[in-house]
Design a protein around this motif. Structure first.
Motif, mmCIF file in Angstrom:
data_model
loop_
_atom_site.group_PDB
_atom_site.id
_atom_site.type_symbol
_atom_site.label_atom_id
_atom_site.label_comp_id
_atom_site.label_asym_id
_atom_site.label_seq_id
_atom_site.Cartn_x
_atom_site.Cartn_y
_atom_site.Cartn_z
ATOM 1 N N LYS A 61 45.445 34.573 -10.399
ATOM 2 C CA LYS A 61 46.631 33.970 -9.783
ATOM 3 C C LYS A 61 46.349 32.564 -9.255
ATOM 4 O O LYS A 61 47.280 31.840 -8.892
ATOM 5 C CB LYS A 61 47.105 34.867 -8.628
ATOM 6 C CG LYS A 61 48.442 34.462 -8.019
ATOM 7 C CD LYS A 61 49.598 34.604 -9.009
ATOM 8 C CE LYS A 61 50.933 34.308 -8.346
ATOM 9 N NZ LYS A 61 52.070 34.449 -9.276
ATOM 10 N N LEU A 115 51.448 39.336 -11.744
ATOM 11 C CA LEU A 115 50.622 38.927 -12.881
ATOM 12 C C LEU A 115 51.135 39.479 -14.208
ATOM 13 O O LEU A 115 50.868 38.901 -15.263
ATOM 14 C CB LEU A 115 49.180 39.393 -12.651
ATOM 15 C CG LEU A 115 48.448 38.722 -11.481
ATOM 16 C CD1 LEU A 115 47.141 39.440 -11.183
ATOM 17 C CD2 LEU A 115 48.199 37.258 -11.781
ATOM 18 N N ASN A 116 51.824 40.605 -14.151
ATOM 19 C CA ASN A 116 52.397 41.220 -15.361
ATOM 20 C C ASN A 116 51.340 41.493 -16.429
ATOM 21 O O ASN A 116 51.562 41.264 -17.628
ATOM 22 C CB ASN A 116 53.511 40.333 -15.942
ATOM 23 C CG ASN A 116 54.665 40.168 -14.976
ATOM 24 O OD1 ASN A 116 55.133 41.132 -14.375
ATOM 25 N ND2 ASN A 116 55.113 38.925 -14.797
ATOM 26 N N LEU A 117 50.181 41.981 -15.993
ATOM 27 C CA LEU A 117 49.121 42.297 -16.947
ATOM 28 C C LEU A 117 49.495 43.539 -17.755
ATOM 29 O O LEU A 117 50.051 44.495 -17.215
ATOM 30 C CB LEU A 117 47.809 42.559 -16.209
ATOM 31 C CG LEU A 117 47.211 41.387 -15.428
ATOM 32 C CD1 LEU A 117 45.989 41.862 -14.646
ATOM 33 C CD2 LEU A 117 46.839 40.240 -16.356
ATOM 34 N N PHE A 138 41.564 39.398 -9.160
ATOM 35 C CA PHE A 138 43.003 39.180 -9.268
ATOM 36 C C PHE A 138 43.396 37.827 -8.675
ATOM 37 O O PHE A 138 44.267 37.135 -9.216
ATOM 38 C CB PHE A 138 43.763 40.314 -8.582
ATOM 39 C CG PHE A 138 43.644 41.625 -9.301
ATOM 40 C CD1 PHE A 138 44.563 41.992 -10.274
ATOM 41 C CD2 PHE A 138 42.589 42.498 -9.016
ATOM 42 C CE1 PHE A 138 44.449 43.197 -10.948
ATOM 43 C CE2 PHE A 138 42.469 43.704 -9.690
ATOM 44 C CZ PHE A 138 43.395 44.057 -10.662
ATOM 45 N N GLU A 184 44.690 45.524 -20.176
ATOM 46 C CA GLU A 184 44.002 44.576 -19.311
ATOM 47 C C GLU A 184 43.812 45.165 -17.911
ATOM 48 O O GLU A 184 42.756 44.992 -17.287
ATOM 49 C CB GLU A 184 44.789 43.273 -19.229
ATOM 50 C CG GLU A 184 44.126 42.182 -18.386
ATOM 51 C CD GLU A 184 42.806 41.708 -18.946
ATOM 52 O OE1 GLU A 184 41.983 41.199 -18.158
ATOM 53 O OE2 GLU A 184 42.577 41.847 -20.170
ATOM 54 N N LEU A 185 44.815 45.879 -17.416
ATOM 55 C CA LEU A 185 44.687 46.526 -16.108
ATOM 56 C C LEU A 185 43.578 47.570 -16.107
ATOM 57 O O LEU A 185 42.847 47.726 -15.127
ATOM 58 C CB LEU A 185 46.013 47.184 -15.719
ATOM 59 C CG LEU A 185 46.950 46.409 -14.795
ATOM 60 C CD1 LEU A 185 48.162 47.264 -14.460
ATOM 61 C CD2 LEU A 185 46.241 45.971 -13.519
ATOM 62 N N CYS A 206 47.738 45.149 -6.959
ATOM 63 C CA CYS A 206 47.406 43.716 -7.077
ATOM 64 C C CYS A 206 48.218 43.068 -8.186
ATOM 65 O O CYS A 206 48.752 41.957 -8.026
ATOM 66 C CB CYS A 206 45.919 43.542 -7.359
ATOM 67 S SG CYS A 206 44.833 43.868 -5.956
ATOM 68 N N ASN A 207 48.332 43.761 -9.300
ATOM 69 C CA ASN A 207 49.106 43.248 -10.428
ATOM 70 C C ASN A 207 50.564 43.053 -10.030
ATOM 71 O O ASN A 207 51.189 42.033 -10.363
ATOM 72 C CB ASN A 207 48.994 44.215 -11.598
ATOM 73 C CG ASN A 207 49.710 43.730 -12.840
ATOM 74 O OD1 ASN A 207 49.512 42.613 -13.301
ATOM 75 N ND2 ASN A 207 50.567 44.585 -13.393
ATOM 76 N N GLN A 236 48.770 47.126 -19.756
ATOM 77 C CA GLN A 236 47.970 48.265 -19.292
ATOM 78 C C GLN A 236 46.523 48.193 -19.766
ATOM 79 O O GLN A 236 45.613 48.584 -19.034
ATOM 80 C CB GLN A 236 48.619 49.568 -19.745
ATOM 81 C CG GLN A 236 49.853 49.955 -18.927
ATOM 82 C CD GLN A 236 50.345 51.333 -19.282
ATOM 83 O OE1 GLN A 236 50.604 51.633 -20.445
ATOM 84 N NE2 GLN A 236 50.475 52.197 -18.292
ATOM 85 N N ALA A 283 44.457 48.323 -8.391
ATOM 86 C CA ALA A 283 44.646 47.397 -9.512
ATOM 87 C C ALA A 283 46.128 47.197 -9.808
ATOM 88 O O ALA A 283 46.594 46.061 -10.003
ATOM 89 C CB ALA A 283 43.923 47.922 -10.752
ATOM 90 N N CYS A 284 46.877 48.301 -9.814
ATOM 91 C CA CYS A 284 48.314 48.198 -10.093
ATOM 92 C C CYS A 284 49.034 47.456 -8.969
ATOM 93 O O CYS A 284 49.952 46.662 -9.220
ATOM 94 C CB CYS A 284 48.911 49.588 -10.276
ATOM 95 S SG CYS A 284 48.402 50.414 -11.792
#
Length: 332
Positions: A86, A126-128, A82, A132-133, A120-121, A130, A117-118
């Protein structure tokens, strides 16, 4: 980046009905087969990540206990993915609470890494998407890719060594008469990890050569059963799939098993439930605890039967669970 970045998420465990057992690529965390699971409401992890310039190194606190150097390194490796997105080198403090026994075959790593993961996003903005997450979560724990979604979830094995082709996606909301009962026979950490056990099975079990073919067939049939809401068929397929997975371990050299005496007792109790006219089927992962697939409407009757032989406190009922969601930040 000069400001602090912080987010806290809750994610739920999932129990595979069609099992994930073995990787074709260890580094990329790519599974040998696809799999299918049910996310559970009753078991979950709450995880906060705080990236800040004041941290000289990464920290990892689990259930209020600082973790070992090896565990911190595993978390750092995960955070690095992550941080790379960034373009930051900020260190982080990860604080997590598992509302599920750790390393007991109840998918604590799935919920923990999905929540991380959520978080960190969210923290790094990062607005990844789902998908990609789900791919990112896979690098923490393969089954974590499935905990990015609620209800029934399918994890696609992907193609070759293409890391981006292996991800999870929702299959069915499970918003009907279905539940899972966890029969906790032992909350202690298992003697060997799933990763170790998978690799040993692949390398030494003659039965493993049939595994991928069996999973492909079971997956096709259980998906039809789920869409038809045929819980008898779902249960029969899931129960047989679990026993085939454990058979690959029994045939490994040297042989090993996660079965304990109480596990066998629990499986026999489920068979007796069926003889009594109830709808109940078992599944079991890399740990001694047994999970029972059943209609939610039959839970009171099943609990009454099980309570005759098992401590009621160890009979935990769960409805299907949701996808991860943000929660208030912990107070440090």
């Amino acid at each position: 980046m000069s400001k602090d970045y912080i987010a806290t998420y809750q994610a739920h465990t999932n129990i595979a009905l069609i099992k994930y057992w073995g990787k074709r690529n260890q580094d990329l965390m790519l599974p040998v087969t696809s799999s299918l699971s049910l996310t559970l409401e009753a078991f979950y992890s709450q995880t906060q990540v705080h990236f800040a310039k004041d941290y000289a190194s990464d920290q990892f606190i689990l259930n209020d206990q600082p973790q070992s150097k090896n565990e911190v390194q595993k978390i750092s490796n995960f955070l690095d993915r992550f941080r790379q997105l960034k373009a930051t080198d900020l260190k982080a403090k990860v604080t997590s609470y598992n509302h599920v026994p750790t390393a007991a075959g109840l998918a604590s790593s799935a919920s923990a890494f999905a929540a991380l993961a959520c978080a960190c996003n969210g923290a790094l903005e990062l607005n990844l998407p789902q998908k990609e997450l789900s791919i990112m979560a896979r690098f923490g724990s393969g089954s974590a890719s499935r905990s990015l979604f609620g209800g029934f979830v399918e994890w696609e094995k992907g193609q070759g060594d293409d890391s981006q082709s292996s991800f999870a996606h929702p299959f069915d909301e499970a918003d009907w008469d279905i539940a899972m009962i966890a029969l906790i026979v032992n909350q202690a950490a298992k003697p060997f990890s799933s990763r170790q056990a998978m690799q040993h099975t692949i390398e030494s079990s003659p039965f493993y050569a049939l595994w991928a073919e069996e999973v492909a067939s079971d997956l096709k049939h259980i998906k039809r059963a789920i869409k038809a809401r045929d819980i008898h068929q779902i249960g029969q397929i899931a129960e047989h799939n679990a026993m085939k997975m454990h058979a690959t371990m029994l045939a490994a050299n040297p042989s090993f098993t996660y079965f304990q005496a109480e596990s066998l007792q629990a499986m026999e109790a489920v068979r007796q439930l069926r003889k009594a006219g109830l709808t109940a089927y078992f599944t079991m992962d890399a740990g001694p605890n047994v999970k029972i697939i059943c209609p939610y409407s039959e839970v009171p009757a099943i609990q009454a039967h099980l309570s005759k032989a098992f401590d009621p406190q160890n009979i935990i009922v769960s409805r299907p669970g949701p996808q991860p969601f943000p929660i208030p930040t912990f107070k440090n």
